[in-house]
Design a protein around this motif. Structure first.
Motif, short mmCIF file in Angstrom:
data_model
loop_
_atom_site.label_atom_id
_atom_site.label_comp_id
_atom_site.label_asym_id
_atom_site.label_seq_id
_atom_site.Cartn_x
_atom_site.Cartn_y
_atom_site.Cartn_z
N SER A 1 -44.55 20.02 -71.79
CA SER A 1 -43.59 19.85 -72.87
C SER A 1 -42.16 19.71 -72.38
O SER A 1 -41.23 19.64 -73.19
CB SER A 1 -43.67 21.04 -73.84
OG SER A 1 -43.31 22.24 -73.18
N ASN A 2 -41.97 19.67 -71.06
CA ASN A 2 -40.62 19.60 -70.51
C ASN A 2 -40.48 18.36 -69.64
O ASN A 2 -41.41 17.98 -68.93
CB ASN A 2 -40.32 20.87 -69.69
CG ASN A 2 -38.89 20.92 -69.21
OD1 ASN A 2 -38.59 20.56 -68.09
ND2 ASN A 2 -37.99 21.38 -70.06
N THR A 3 -39.29 17.74 -69.66
CA THR A 3 -39.09 16.51 -68.90
C THR A 3 -38.67 16.76 -67.45
O THR A 3 -38.71 15.84 -66.64
CB THR A 3 -38.01 15.65 -69.57
OG1 THR A 3 -36.78 16.40 -69.64
CG2 THR A 3 -38.43 15.25 -70.98
N ILE A 4 -38.28 17.98 -67.11
CA ILE A 4 -37.78 18.27 -65.76
C ILE A 4 -38.83 18.94 -64.89
O ILE A 4 -39.05 18.55 -63.74
CB ILE A 4 -36.51 19.15 -65.84
CG1 ILE A 4 -35.40 18.40 -66.58
CG2 ILE A 4 -36.04 19.55 -64.45
CD1 ILE A 4 -34.15 19.23 -66.78
N LEU A 5 -39.48 19.98 -65.40
CA LEU A 5 -40.37 20.81 -64.58
C LEU A 5 -41.45 20.02 -63.83
O LEU A 5 -41.57 20.17 -62.61
CB LEU A 5 -41.02 21.89 -65.46
CG LEU A 5 -40.14 23.07 -65.85
CD1 LEU A 5 -40.83 23.93 -66.88
CD2 LEU A 5 -39.80 23.90 -64.62
N PRO A 6 -42.26 19.19 -64.49
CA PRO A 6 -43.35 18.54 -63.75
C PRO A 6 -42.86 17.62 -62.64
O PRO A 6 -43.39 17.65 -61.52
CB PRO A 6 -44.11 17.75 -64.83
CG PRO A 6 -43.58 18.20 -66.12
CD PRO A 6 -42.26 18.81 -65.90
N SER A 7 -41.84 16.82 -62.93
CA SER A 7 -41.37 15.86 -61.93
C SER A 7 -40.70 16.56 -60.76
O SER A 7 -40.86 16.14 -59.61
CB SER A 7 -40.41 14.85 -62.57
OG SER A 7 -39.31 15.50 -63.15
N VAL A 8 -39.95 17.65 -61.01
CA VAL A 8 -39.28 18.35 -59.92
C VAL A 8 -40.29 19.12 -59.07
O VAL A 8 -40.18 19.16 -57.83
CB VAL A 8 -38.18 19.28 -60.46
CG1 VAL A 8 -37.55 20.08 -59.32
CG2 VAL A 8 -37.11 18.46 -61.16
N LEU A 9 -41.30 19.72 -59.69
CA LEU A 9 -42.35 20.39 -58.91
C LEU A 9 -43.09 19.38 -58.04
O LEU A 9 -43.44 19.67 -56.88
CB LEU A 9 -43.32 21.11 -59.85
CG LEU A 9 -42.79 22.40 -60.48
CD1 LEU A 9 -43.77 22.90 -61.55
CD2 LEU A 9 -42.58 23.48 -59.43
N GLU A 10 -43.33 18.19 -58.58
CA GLU A 10 -43.98 17.15 -57.78
C GLU A 10 -43.06 16.70 -56.64
O GLU A 10 -43.51 16.49 -55.52
CB GLU A 10 -44.35 15.96 -58.66
CG GLU A 10 -45.08 14.87 -57.88
CD GLU A 10 -45.29 13.61 -58.69
OE1 GLU A 10 -46.06 12.75 -58.25
OE2 GLU A 10 -44.65 13.47 -59.76
N TRP A 11 -41.77 16.57 -56.95
CA TRP A 11 -40.82 16.18 -55.91
C TRP A 11 -40.79 17.22 -54.79
O TRP A 11 -40.76 16.86 -53.60
CB TRP A 11 -39.42 16.02 -56.51
CG TRP A 11 -38.41 15.59 -55.48
CD1 TRP A 11 -38.08 14.33 -55.11
CD2 TRP A 11 -37.64 16.47 -54.63
NE1 TRP A 11 -37.14 14.35 -54.11
CE2 TRP A 11 -36.86 15.65 -53.79
CE3 TRP A 11 -37.54 17.84 -54.51
CZ2 TRP A 11 -35.98 16.17 -52.83
CZ3 TRP A 11 -36.67 18.37 -53.55
CH2 TRP A 11 -35.90 17.53 -52.73
N LYS A 12 -40.80 18.50 -55.13
CA LYS A 12 -40.80 19.55 -54.12
C LYS A 12 -42.04 19.43 -53.23
O LYS A 12 -41.95 19.57 -52.01
CB LYS A 12 -40.78 20.93 -54.78
CG LYS A 12 -39.47 21.28 -55.45
CD LYS A 12 -39.50 22.67 -56.06
CE LYS A 12 -39.50 23.74 -55.00
NZ LYS A 12 -39.31 25.10 -55.58
#
Length: 469
Positions: free
Chosen positions: A81-92
């Motif tokens: 439900s969040n636009t930041i969390l999934p993409s940043v965790l994947e980036w990490k």
């Protein structure tokens, strides 16, 4: 027939006799004498095993993860439900994985104390890497660590139990421990199912796999264990006060309320766009205008008056709206009050403020985003611009410094993922000096030689220079 099979250190034994302890790994005091008879040195043997705190109060077959045993599933809902969390965790995950896992030996140290790391190619190791698909193992393991602060590698033995043939990893969201017993270093099993919280150990969709203690002689314990041919070697990032399931540090954003704020803003704006009144102008007319323009106004019916007002409004909209209205002029009519002789403006036009266009709640969105990035320990310049009025992605130097700092502070995560490979090395009899590393490309300035743009890090050493093979 001897009932206890001792480890080389003499402090761990496997009970292969009959009775309630059959198949158990036994640890404790008083083993040194027995081990000494087999050639052990009591002066170098442990007098006790490490302490293992166990949280009491749970019973049954499964140690609950969350009150409803669905904590990982609730975390996934928050991510979706969040636009930041999934993409940043994947980036990490991608950033720490870097160039992937390599192996070799430390041949020397340079004048600054950095390792000189030389990569090798060994047939047995190459075959193991291919069979286990080590790139996939490493990436998925890091992803589990960043999301849940724990990962569950699975080791598979050969049929004769002489070699470890495969290393893989399970999805953390699908794993639950069995209930630990008092003084037990790790629970007996990890139950694996895609159906939590409804899964049950023993059903056709749940697999129960024995657990190794990663803190104490796992190689010897695995050699002595006869519970099967596959074992879980659990990895976890330390979480203060958590005895069994660890808690990722970024979860604070879920409990602080800032994630709710970040989610509420787009929901509010979406509802505003959907339900707002699309009114741009408020047009006010003086009643005396109608009487001036239509002398028989007082004798007209209500329907006739509505028709006349509607026609006037339609003409106004044709003038004010659309591309056709650009550059047109409006004639403002003034009429004279017959009683007072005062000049009265027939029309008053007021533009209605558009709260959506004014950027309502942008500051709140930016503040919530800042809290999310802080919880994730990622500089926003590394993954793109932050939402808000002051949109900016930062300079190239900012990105370079932030990226190199990020990589240098995630060494422990890499070490954890590589840890099972050292167990495999020792169990399979690979060369003792063999080391495993993540190949990390580092961001450099344009005038730095390309030969120095990466380092091999991880395992049990400091930053190392890559070898030229």
């Amino acid at each position: 027939m001897q009932q206890l099979l001792f480890s080389s250190a003499g402090s761990t034994a496997y009970w292969r006799g009959s009775g309630p302890l059959a198949g158990s790994v036994v640890r404790g005091l008083g083993f040194s004498a027995a081990a000494g008879s087999a050639g052990g040195n009591s002066a170098t043997q442990d007098g006790a095993t490490p302490s293992s705190p166990v949280e009491k109060g749970q019973n049954g077959d499964v140690a609950l993860w969350g009150e409803a045993n669905d904590f990982p599933q609730q975390v996934l809902k928050s991510l979706e439900s969040n636009t930041i969390l999934p993409s940043v965790l994947e980036w990490k995950t991608r950033a720490v994985y870097g160039g992937g896992v390599v192996y070799g030996r430390v041949t020397d140290f340079d004048g600054s104390g950095n390792e000189i790391f030389k990569r090798e190619r060994l047939p047995d190791v190459e075959a193991f890497f291919r069979r286990s698909n080590i790139p996939r193992y490493a990436y998925e393991g890091l992803q589990n660590l960043f999301t849940y602060a724990q990962s569950y590698p699975e080791l598979i033995q050969s049929l004769n139990k002489q070699k470890i043939t495969t290393l893989t990893t399970q999805d953390t969201a699908f794993c639950r421990y069995s209930v630990p017993k008092a003084n037990q270093p790790v629970p007996d099993y990890v139950h694996i199912s895609a159906n939590w919280p409804d899964a049950k150990p023993g059903d056709e969709y749940t697999t129960s796999v024995p657990v190794l203690d990663p803190y104490y002689e796992p190689v010897e314990a695995l050699k002595a264990d006869t519970r099967g041919f596959k074992y879980i070697y659990p990895l976890a990032l330390p979480s203060p006060g958590k005895a069994l399931y660890q808690l990722a540090s970024w979860n604070s954003i879920r409990r602080s309320g800032w994630l709710d704020v970040a989610q509420a803003i787009p929901e509010f704006k979406a509802a505003m766009f959907k339900n707002q009144l699309s009114i741009k102008y408020l047009i006010e007319t003086d009643e005396r205008y109608w009487k001036w323009k239509y002398p028989d106004w007082d004798t007209k019916t209500t329907e006739q008056r509505r028709q006349i007002i509607g026609d006037e409004l339609s003409d106004f909209e044709k003038t004010m709206t659309g591309a056709q209205g650009a550059g047109k002029s409006i004639l403002s009519v003034s009429v004279q009050d017959p009683r007072t002789g005062e000049s009265v403006s027939a029309f008053k036009v007021t533009a209605i403020d558009d709260k959506v266009k004014s950027g309502l709640h942008i500051e709140d969105s930016q503040e919530a985003s800042s809290h999310i990035y802080t919880a994730l320990s990622v500089d926003p310049t590394l993954v793109g611009i932050s939402p808000g009025k002051g949109m900016g992605a930062g300079s190239g130097s900012d990105k370079r410094i932030a990226f190199n700092n990020f990589i240098s502070t995630h060494r422990f995560h890499q070490d954890l993922i590589l840890e099972p490979l050292y167990l495999v090395r020792d169990y399979n009899g690979w060369p003792e000096g063999l080391e495993f590393r993540f190949l990390n490309p580092l961001a450099q300035t344009a005038d730095v030689s390309k030969s120095n743009t990466s380092t091999a890090t991880g395992g049990q050493s400091d930053n190392a220079e890559p070898a030229n093979n």
